[in-house]
Design an enzyme around this catalytic site. Structure first.
Site, PDB file in Angstrom:
ATOM      1  N   LYS A  14       2.709   4.532   1.072  1.00 48.39           N
ATOM      2  CA  LYS A  14       3.116   5.087   2.361  1.00 48.39           C
ATOM      3  C   LYS A  14       2.779   6.579   2.356  1.00 48.39           C
ATOM      4  O   LYS A  14       3.461   7.375   1.717  1.00 48.39           O
ATOM      5  CB  LYS A  14       4.607   4.879   2.596  1.00 48.39           C
ATOM      6  N   CYS A  63       7.842  40.301 -26.431  1.00 49.25           N
ATOM      7  CA  CYS A  63       7.808  41.535 -27.224  1.00 49.25           C
ATOM      8  C   CYS A  63       7.720  41.298 -28.721  1.00 49.25           C
ATOM      9  O   CYS A  63       7.534  42.248 -29.482  1.00 49.25           O
ATOM     10  CB  CYS A  63       9.023  42.405 -26.909  1.00 49.25           C
ATOM     11  N   CYS A  80      16.414  37.000 -27.049  1.00 47.41           N
ATOM     12  CA  CYS A  80      15.584  38.051 -27.623  1.00 47.41           C
ATOM     13  C   CYS A  80      16.467  39.226 -28.021  1.00 47.41           C
ATOM     14  O   CYS A  80      17.350  39.640 -27.267  1.00 47.41           O
ATOM     15  CB  CYS A  80      14.542  38.500 -26.597  1.00 47.41           C
ATOM     16  N   ASP A 120       2.521  10.355   3.250  1.00 45.22           N
ATOM     17  CA  ASP A 120       3.437  11.293   3.902  1.00 45.22           C
ATOM     18  C   ASP A 120       2.615  12.329   4.671  1.00 45.22           C
ATOM     19  O   ASP A 120       2.290  13.397   4.173  1.00 45.22           O
ATOM     20  CB  ASP A 120       4.315  11.977   2.860  1.00 45.22           C
ATOM     21  N   GLU A 178       0.850  -1.194   0.000  1.00 46.18           N
ATOM     22  CA  GLU A 178       0.000   0.000   0.000  1.00 46.18           C
ATOM     23  C   GLU A 178       0.885   1.243   0.000  1.00 46.18           C
ATOM     24  O   GLU A 178       2.024   1.213   0.487  1.00 46.18           O
ATOM     25  CB  GLU A 178      -0.904   0.021   1.230  1.00 46.18           C
ATOM     26  N   CYS A 228      11.844  45.218 -24.663  1.00 48.49           N
ATOM     27  CA  CYS A 228      11.278  43.941 -24.236  1.00 48.49           C
ATOM     28  C   CYS A 228      10.813  44.046 -22.781  1.00 48.49           C
ATOM     29  O   CYS A 228      11.629  44.277 -21.883  1.00 48.49           O
ATOM     30  CB  CYS A 228      12.306  42.822 -24.365  1.00 48.49           C
ATOM     31  N   CYS A 257      10.526  36.427 -29.597  1.00 49.19           N
ATOM     32  CA  CYS A 257      10.349  36.598 -28.154  1.00 49.19           C
ATOM     33  C   CYS A 257       8.863  36.590 -27.798  1.00 49.19           C
ATOM     34  O   CYS A 257       8.083  37.355 -28.374  1.00 49.19           O
ATOM     35  CB  CYS A 257      10.982  37.914 -27.711  1.00 49.19           C
ATOM     36  N   LYS A 291      11.119   2.778   0.442  1.00 48.53           N
ATOM     37  CA  LYS A 291      11.113   4.213   0.146  1.00 48.53           C
ATOM     38  C   LYS A 291      11.420   4.474  -1.326  1.00 48.53           C
ATOM     39  O   LYS A 291      12.190   3.756  -1.958  1.00 48.53           O
ATOM     40  CB  LYS A 291      12.147   4.934   1.022  1.00 48.53           C
ATOM     41  N   TYR A 314      -5.367   2.529   8.128  1.00 50.61           N
ATOM     42  CA  TYR A 314      -4.619   1.388   7.589  1.00 50.61           C
ATOM     43  C   TYR A 314      -4.087   0.434   8.661  1.00 50.61           C
ATOM     44  O   TYR A 314      -3.457  -0.566   8.345  1.00 50.61           O
ATOM     45  CB  TYR A 314      -3.449   1.873   6.727  1.00 50.61           C
TER      46      TYR A 314
END
Length: 726
Positions: free
Chosen positions: A137, A442, A463, A139, A135, A469, A439, A334, A246
Site C-alpha cells: 500500500k 577529545c 567523558c 503512501d 501488494e 572536550c 571520548c 495496515k 494498480y
C-alpha cells in the site's frame, strides 16, 4: 464536574458503556474532529495527528454507528472519502467514484475479511481456491489518468471521491506517466495509481529547500502531495515524482479478467507497476507476503503503510460490489503505525553537554507514525549488549550490531528507539559492537561511575575531558559565563555560540581561558570585533571591560564555573568554605586522585560532599587536559580567598565537628550553618581529626567510633550551652 472534564470523560469511556444521549455528543465530536483531520491530510497535505491516532478515531466512530445505527450523522466520516478540494484548481467529476478501502489491523482481521467474502459469495471449497492478490500500500497521493484514443486527456486527484482536482498539467511532467498509450488499447481507459516520492529524492529535495531558506517537508507523502498540487507546473516538474499503476476506473473494454492480469497489462502499456504484487490462494500465503513486505519495508526506497488485498477474479469483484464508501472485495492491512523494521547502518557515539556518551542508531530511513525516522536511541552500552539495569536479559539477551535488521518504535513525540533484533537476518560477518572507553571527541578517558552504596556501575559512560572536550565545550562555556558563575555582562548563550564559531585568529573562543585573551587577540587581529555584524566600537569595548571586571572572582563561583559533574552552587560553597583558598583546594584535589590518600578521605568526610562528589572531583583533577586548561585560566583569573569572619571568641573556632543522631531543637542544616558561622568545620564522618561529636538520640556507629577514639562527645543541650545559643 466542569464541561471540559465532562467531555474528557466521554472520550475515555468505552463505546459499550455510553448511553444514547452520550453517544449523540460523542458522534458530534468525532464528526468535527475527523473533518478537521481529513482537511489537514487530503486538502492541506499537512496532517496534525499520526495515522494510528486517526485510525483510532475512525474505529471509535464506526463502533458507535454500529451500536446506534439510527444516530449516524449526515456529516459522518463514514459517508465521506478524502477531503475538501484545494482552491485554485479546476474540478473533474470521476465517472467511476474513487472510493477508499476498509482497514485490517491484525492477522485475524484478514481471516475475518476472507470469511466475509466466502459467506457473501456462498463460496464452496469444492469450487477451488479463492485467489487474492497482495501488494504494498503506497503512501502517496491517489491519481486518476484518463486516456481517450490512447492520449492522456486529463488527470485528477481523488478529492472527495466523487470530484477531484484537475492536475493534468502537473501530471504531464511526471516521467512515469505515459502521454500516449500503445496502439490497440481500449478507446477509453482510466488508469489509477499513486504518486509518490522515493526516500533518496525526498532527502535531496529537503536539502535543497533548506539551503534556499524554504520550508522542508515532514515526510515523502507530504512532499509528493504538495509537489503534485502546485499551481505552477514548472515547480512540479522540478520535483522528483514517481507513479505506480494498480487500478482503473472507467474503461471501454477490459483487456483481462483478473486483477493480476489487469495490472500486468498496465505494464505492457508503459506504466510502472509494483514488482512485489503476488497472487495467493490462502490466508497463510497472504500473511507470509504481508510479514515479508513489513520486514523489507525499509529497503524498498519508498514509503508504504500496509498491504492491500483484492479478490483476483473480476467477476467475483462485480458480484461482491460495494458498501457505502468501500468495496467488499478489497481491504488494506495496515502496519502497526508506531513500529517498523529497518536496517541499522551505523552506531554513532554522541557526547552530550555533561560528557555522557550516548549511542545513536543510524538507520535506513523509514516512515513511522507519519515521520521519517533515520536515527534512534540505543540508550547506553548495556542496552546494546542486551543487559537491563538490574542485570536482566533484554530482548532475550540479544545484542545489537551494525548491519542488523531491527524493530524500531516511535510513540507520540518520544524519541524513536530500537526495540528488537531479527537474528535470522543478521549478516554472517557481523561482530559485537565495542563501546569506546575514550571520548570520541577529545580522547579523554570515558568512565562509568560506581555507586559506592550499591557497588553498581552507572548506566552512562562519561567523558572526563571537561573543559577541553569540544563536544561539551559550548555548553560548558555557557555554564562558565552564567549568572551564578562568572556572570559576564554582554556574554550570554547566543554570544558564546557566536564566538565558538569564529576562527581562533578572528576572535574565536573554545575554552574559558580564551575569553580573557579576547581583547589582546582582537587588537592584533585583522578582523576586529567592532566590524562584525551586530557589533560596534562601543559594544565591543563594553564587552572587553565586562570581561576584565571578572578577573578576580569569589572562590565558590570559580569552582562552580568549572562545570564539574555533581558540583553545583551548594557543593561549590561547601568546598570553598572547607579549603579557604584556591591553592589549598587545588593541591588537595590533585592529591585526592589517589582514593587511598588522606586527601581523598578528607574530601569525602566534608559534610554534604560524600563519595559521589569526591569521585567526580578526583576524576576531573586527574585529567591532564583539565589541569592544562586550569593553568592557562589561572594566568588570567585570580580566585579570591574565602573571607573568614572573626571567630576568635568562639569556643569551636577551627575545630572539626560531627553531628550525629536525631537533633530535636534544630535541623541538621541549621546546626551545620550555626557551627560554620562560629568558625568550625563540619564533617560527615568521625576520624582522628575530629575534635568533637554532638550526639542526639539514636546515635549509632559514629558515636561508638568517637568513644573508641576518645573524642569529646556532648549532647545537643550541651552544644547550646557551649555556644551560648541557649
Amino acid at each position: 464536574m466542569s464541561a471540559s472534564e465532562s467531555a474528557q470523560s466521554l472520550i475515555e469511556k468505552p463505546v459499550d458503556d455510553l448511553s444514547r444521549e452520550e453517544a449523540v455528543l460523542e458522534l458530534e465530536r468525532l464528526a468535527g474532529e475527523l473533518k478537521t483531520h481529513d482537511e489537514a491530510y487530503h486538502t492541506n497535505d499537512a496532517p496534525i495527528i499520526s495515522d494510528a491516532e486517526y485510525d483510532a478515531l475512525k474505529r471509535r466512530n464506526e463502533a458507535l454507528e454500529q451500536r446506534f445505527p439510527d444516530l449516524v450523522r449526515e456529516d459522518s466520516a463514514s459517508n465521506r472519502v478524502g477531503g475538501e478540494l484545494a482552491e485554485g484548481f479546476g474540478k473533474i467529476t470521476h465517472s467511476v467514484p474513487m472510493l477508499s478501502l476498509d482497514n485490517a489491523f491484525s492477522d485475524d482481521d484478514l481471516r475475518e475479511f476472507l470469511g466475509r467474502v466466502r459467506r457473501f459469495l456462498r463460496y464452496d471449497p469444492l469450487m477451488g481456491d479463492l485467489a487474492v492478490t497482495a501488494e504494498p500500500k503506497i503512501d502517496g497521493l491517489s491519481l486518476a489518468l484518463r486516456y481517450e484514443n490512447g492520449k492522456l486527456v486529463h488527470a485528477a486527484t481523488r478529492g472527495d471521491g466523487t470530484t477531484g482536482e484537475n492536475v493534468t498539467a502537473n501530471a504531464r511532467t511526471i516521467a512515469d506517466i505515459p502521454q500516449t498509450l500503445p496502439a490497440g488499447v481500449p478507446e477509453i481507459v482510466e488508469v489509477r495509481g499513486e504518486v509518490y516520492m522515493a526516500h533518496a529524492d525526498f532527502e535531496a529535495l529537503n536539502a535543497r529547500m533548506q539551503a534556499n531558506g524554504g520550508k522542508v517537508f515532514a515526510n515523502p507523502r507530504n512532499a509528493a502531495a504538495g509537489s503534485l498540487r502546485q499551481l505552477n507546473a514548472e515547480i512540479t516538474k522540478s520535483r522528483p515524482l514517481k507513479f505506480f499503476a494498480y487500478a482503473w476506473g472507467e474503461i471501454s473494454d477490459l483487456p483481462a479478467n483478473t486483477q493480476m492480469g489487469m495490472v500486468e497489462t498496465f505494464q505492457t502499456w508503459g506504466f510502472k507497476i509494483n514488482s512485489l504484487m503476488k497472487r495467493c490462494v490462502s490466508a497463510e500465503e497472504l500473511l507470509e507476503v504481508y510479514h515479508r513486505i513489513e520486514e523489507d519495508r525499509a529497503s524498498l526506497g519508498y514509503d508504504i503503510d500496509g498491504v492491500v488485498y483484492k479478490v483476483d477474479d473480476l467477476e467475483l469483484q462485480r458480484r461482491l460490489g460495494f458498501i457505502s464508501r468501500s468495496p467488499r472485495w478489497a481491504i488494506a492491512h495496515k502496519f502497526p503505525a508506531e513500529k517498523a523494521f529497518t536496517i541499522l547502518r551505523e552506531i554513532e557515539i554522541q557526547v552530550g553537554r555533561t560528557g555522557a556518551l550516548t549511542p545513536v542508531a543510524k538507520l535506513e530511513p523509514v516512515t513511522v507514525g507519519g515521520v521519517v525516522v533515520s536515527n534512534a536511541t540505543l540508550h547506553n552500552e548495556d542496552y546494546i549488549k542486551g543487559i537491563g539495569p538490574k542485570g536482566e536479559a533484554l530482548r532475550g539477551g540479544k545484542d545489537i550490531r551494525v548491519g542488523d535488521t531491527v524493530v524500531i518504535q516511535r510513540a507520540g513525540d518520544v524519541i524513536p528507539q530500537v526495540l528488537d533484533v531479527d537474528l535470522n537476518r543478521r549478516p554472517e560477518d557481523s561482530t559485537p559492537f565495542m563501546f569506546p572507553d575514550h571520548c570520541p571527541a577529545c580522547g579523554s578517558n570515558a568512565d562509568r561511575e560506581v555507586n559506592p552504596k550499591t557497588g553498581r556501575s552507572d548506566a552512562v559512560r562519561r567523558c572526563s575531558g571537561g573543559l577541553i572536550c569540544p563536544a561539551q565545550a559550548v555548553e560548558k562555556l555557557k555554564h562558565f559565563v552564567s549568572r551564578n558563575a562568572f556572570d559576564i555582562e554582554g556574554l550570554g548563550a547566543k554570544q558564546v555560540e557566536m564566538f565558538f564559531e569564529f576562527d581562533m585568529d578572528k576572535g574565536g573562543v573554545r575554552t574559558p581561558s580564551d575569553i580573557f585573551t579576547l581583547r589582546e587577540r582582537d587588537s592584533s587581529s585583522l578582523t576586529k570585533l567592532r566590524s562584525r555584524e551586530g557589533w560596534g566600537a562601543v559594544s565591543a569595548r563594553k564587552l572587553f571591560d565586562a570581561i576584565d571586571t571578572r578577573r578576580f572572582i569569589d572562590l565558590n563561583r570559580f569552582i562552580y564555573a568549572l562545570g564539574i559533574r555533581h558540583v553545583g552552587e551548594g557543593n561549590a560553597k561547601l568546598l570553598a568554605r572547607a579549603y579557604g583558598s584556591w591553592e589549598a583546594f587545588y593541591e588537595a584535589m590533585k592529591a585526592a586522585g589517589d582514593p587511598t590518600s588522606e586527601a581523598y578521605r578528607d574530601l569525602n568526610d566534608i559534610d554534604g560532599i560524600g563519595a559521589t562528589v569526591a569521585e567526580a572531583l578526583s576524576q576531573f583533577f586527574g585529567e591532564e587536559h583539565n589541569i592544562a586548561e586550569l593553568d592557562r585560566l589561572l594566568e588570567q583569573v585570580t580566585p579570591k580567598d574565602v573571607v573568614v569572619e572573626d571567630t576568635s571568641g568562639s569556643p569551636v573556632a577551627g575545630k572539626t565537628l560531627v553531628f550525629t543522631g536525631s537533633l530535636e531543637r534544630l535541623s541538621r542544616d541549621e546546626a551545620k550553618s550555626q557551627a560554620e558561622a562560629l568558625g568550625a568545620k563540619v564533617s560527615g564522618s568521625v576520624s582522628k581529626k575530629t575534635d568533637m561529636v554532638i550526639a542526639g538520640p539514636g546515635a549509632g556507629s559514629k558515636l561508638k567510633k568517637a568513644q573508641e577514639l576518645g573524642i569529646e562527645v556532648i549532647s545537643e543541650d550541651d552544644w547550646f550551652k557551649l555556644t551560648g545559643a541557649d
